[in-house]
Design an enzyme around this catalytic site. Structure first.
Site, PDB file in Angstrom:
ATOM      1  CG  LEU A 124      -1.910   1.356   1.207  1.00  0.00           C
ATOM      2  CD1 LEU A 124      -2.941   1.224   0.677  1.00  0.00           C
ATOM      3  CD2 LEU A 124      -2.623   0.929   3.224  1.00  0.00           C
ATOM      4  CD  GLU A 126       1.877   4.546  -4.493  1.00  0.00           C
ATOM      5  OE1 GLU A 126       2.365   5.739  -4.796  1.00  0.00           O
ATOM      6  OE2 GLU A 126       1.317   3.491  -4.554  1.00  0.00           O
ATOM      7  NE  ARG A 269      23.355  -4.876  39.321  1.00  0.00           N
ATOM      8  CZ  ARG A 269      24.811  -4.432  38.779  1.00  0.00           C
ATOM      9  NH1 ARG A 269      25.970  -6.136  39.185  1.00  0.00           N
ATOM     10  NH2 ARG A 269      25.612  -3.888  39.378  1.00  0.00           N
ATOM     11  CD  GLN A 280       8.506   0.336  49.041  1.00  0.00           C
ATOM     12  OE1 GLN A 280       8.629   2.218  49.600  1.00  0.00           O
ATOM     13  NE2 GLN A 280       8.124   0.198  50.197  1.00  0.00           N
ATOM     14  CD  GLN A 337      16.670   3.870  34.151  1.00  0.00           C
ATOM     15  OE1 GLN A 337      15.947   4.220  32.789  1.00  0.00           O
ATOM     16  NE2 GLN A 337      16.910   5.108  34.486  1.00  0.00           N
ATOM     17  CG  HIS A 339      17.671  -5.437  32.168  1.00  0.00           C
ATOM     18  ND1 HIS A 339      16.659  -5.687  32.116  1.00  0.00           N
ATOM     19  CD2 HIS A 339      18.522  -6.681  31.020  1.00  0.00           C
ATOM     20  CE1 HIS A 339      16.440  -6.710  31.454  1.00  0.00           C
ATOM     21  NE2 HIS A 339      17.431  -7.586  30.969  1.00  0.00           N
ATOM     22  N   GLY A 340      19.597  -1.544  34.053  1.00  0.00           N
ATOM     23  CA  GLY A 340      21.076  -0.729  34.210  1.00  0.00           C
ATOM     24  C   GLY A 340      21.808  -0.318  33.005  1.00  0.00           C
ATOM     25  CD  GLU A 364      -0.131  -4.323   9.906  1.00  0.00           C
ATOM     26  OE1 GLU A 364      -1.452  -4.308  10.458  1.00  0.00           O
ATOM     27  OE2 GLU A 364       0.817  -5.118   9.770  1.00  0.00           O
TER      28      GLU A 364
END
Ligand SMILES: Cc1cc2nc3c(=O)[nH]c(=O)nc-3n(C[C@H](O)[C@H](O)[C@H](O)COP(=O)(O)OP(=O)(O)OC[C@H]3O[C@@H](n4cnc5c(N)ncnc54)[C@H](O)[C@@H]3O)c2cc1C
Length: 384
Positions: A124, A126, A269, A280, A337, A339-340, A364
């Site tokens: 679709l 272009e 970790r 928290q 974040q 995962h640091g 889409e």
């Protein structure tokens, strides 16, 4: 609608096992080679994934929309490139033929799309017609028993692998918008059809896009979808309504995977003598992600059920695609974040997912296009 809960549970469990045991271990290989291994494709064919939502009479599994989104929640939990290959056959690459094609067109193409022997693509977009797809310029001019197609389609998923394309082209140039557009089935081997260079994408390695170029491409008139001119844009929009629910479900699957990875990392970790999941502020990120995933899941299942009931769900499909894909982006950001620094390097899958899922908010229909569809629907339906 779930037709048979027992069969559905078996199907979901089968797909879950296939994702966890076969696809997840091959993710890095796909990312590095930019190819889906042939043996994986063979296994996908064997378990019927290419024909998931195509009717049983054409060799598919004929799942309902609710069954399909629940399976997509599972399929989404691995690299989106795997889903991309089978997703176009079940969705935008085949649905135009299924929804609006003639019996002959369905009989010719749907069985080999369902088996995975034929890959379908949807063309679709272009270079100058993206969000404003109704302004497309590709022309199809009738010439006896043929149409001559001229124009360029951009960013076409699976074009390098495709055996057929559903192509939207303008048959009436006097009508500027949607009314002049028709949909065609174009076989990849048709003289006058060529492909551009494969795009170098940000993510989703293993799924390929490129330009599809038509230069006096001679398409048999019998390949005009439904044998009707001027309704091709409507066909495309119907295809996209369904596609949006599917993409929303895949985005939810990806968000679930990223949350699972982030939770596992957070529990292992240690900093300040504690697992970071004890803190928290980290818990807040985990909780927000779970809450948003749950909200998106409820939304997608509700919209899928309404579609199965035969209701018009164009607003609901846009709400679901908009919310689920934006939610997925937020979950990806939080997962990195949590995962640091490790989230920024490729040792962890979350770095790859962060790039992979960015696409969900673009194709889409971008998030802004979904907002426009939702608001227009509200305004149209308003009684004041
Ligand atoms: C990897 C990939 C795979 C794709 N696969 C396919 C495929 O298989 N088949 C296919 O046909 N297409 C495909 N596409 C194309 C995709 O659907 C388009 O890129 C998308 O619809 C946006 O169009 P565009 O890129 O031209 O952006 P544009 O339309 O130029 O938009 C640019 C920006 O302007 C915003 N914008 C535009 N109009 C409005 C408006 N009215 N109101 C508010 N904001 C607006 C957009 O939201 C966006 O932020 C793919 C694209 C990519 C990147």
């Amino acid at each position: 609608m779930i037709r048979d809960p027992e069969t559905q549970t078996l199907l979901e469990e089968g797909v879950r096992r296939f994702v966890q045991e076969v696809l997840v271990p091959r993710e890095e290989e796909v990312a590095e080679s930019d190819q889906i291994p042939q043996d994986v494709i063979a296994q996908m064919k064997e378990i019927g994934l290419f024909g998931l939502s195509l009717p049983e009479e054409y060799g598919g599994l004929g799942v309902t929309m609710e069954e399909e989104v629940r399976i997509a929640f599972e399929l989404g939990q691995t690299s989106p490139a795997f889903r991309s290959l089978i997703g176009t056959n079940n969705g935008i690459g085949a649905m135009g033929i299924y929804l609006d094609g003639t019996d002959e067109q369905k009989n010719t193409y749907l069985p080999s799309l369902a088996s995975g022997d034929l890959i379908g693509s949807f063309a679709l977009t272009e270079p100058e017609a993206g969000s404003d797809a109704a302004s497309l310029k590709t022309t199809a001019v009738r010439d006896g028993d043929y149409y001559l197609l001229n124009g360029t389609k951009r960013f076409i998923t699976n074009a390098p692998e495709a055996g057929i394309f559903t192509v939207m082209a303008r048959t009436d140039t006097t009508i500027k918008g949607a009314g002049g557009i028709s949909a065609f089935i174009v076989e990849a081997s048709t003289p006058g059809l060529s492909l551009g260079k494969i795009d170098k994408k940000m993510g989703q390695k293993g799924a390929h896009t490129c330009d599809v170029i038509f230069e006096d491409c001679k398409v048999p008139a019998a390949n005009l979808i439904g044998n009707r001119e001027g309704v091709g844009f409507k066909t495309a929009m119907k295809v996209l309504d369904k596609g949006r629910l599917h993409i929303a479900a895949v985005a939810i699957g990806a968000a679930k995977r990223m949350l699972r990875d982030a939770l596992e990392f957070a529990m292992n970790r240690k900093q300040f003598g504690h697992p970071i999941s004890d803190f928290q502020l980290v818990q807040g990120m985990l909780a927000d992600s779970k809450t948003e995933i749950y909200a998106a899941e409820c939304m997608v299942i509700d919209a899928a059920r309404k579609r199965d009931e035969g209701k018009d769900v164009s607003i609901e499909a846009s709400c679901a695609k908009y919310f689920a894909t934006e939610m997925c982006g937020r979950v990806a950001d939080r997962a990195v974040q949590i995962h640091g620094g490790s989230g920024y390097v490729s040792d962890y899958a979350v770095e790859r997912f962060y790039r992979d899922v960015r696409l969900f908010r673009l194709y889409e229909g971008t998030s802004q296009v979904q907002q426009v569809i939702i608001a227009r629907g509200l305004i149209r339906g308003a009684t004041i």
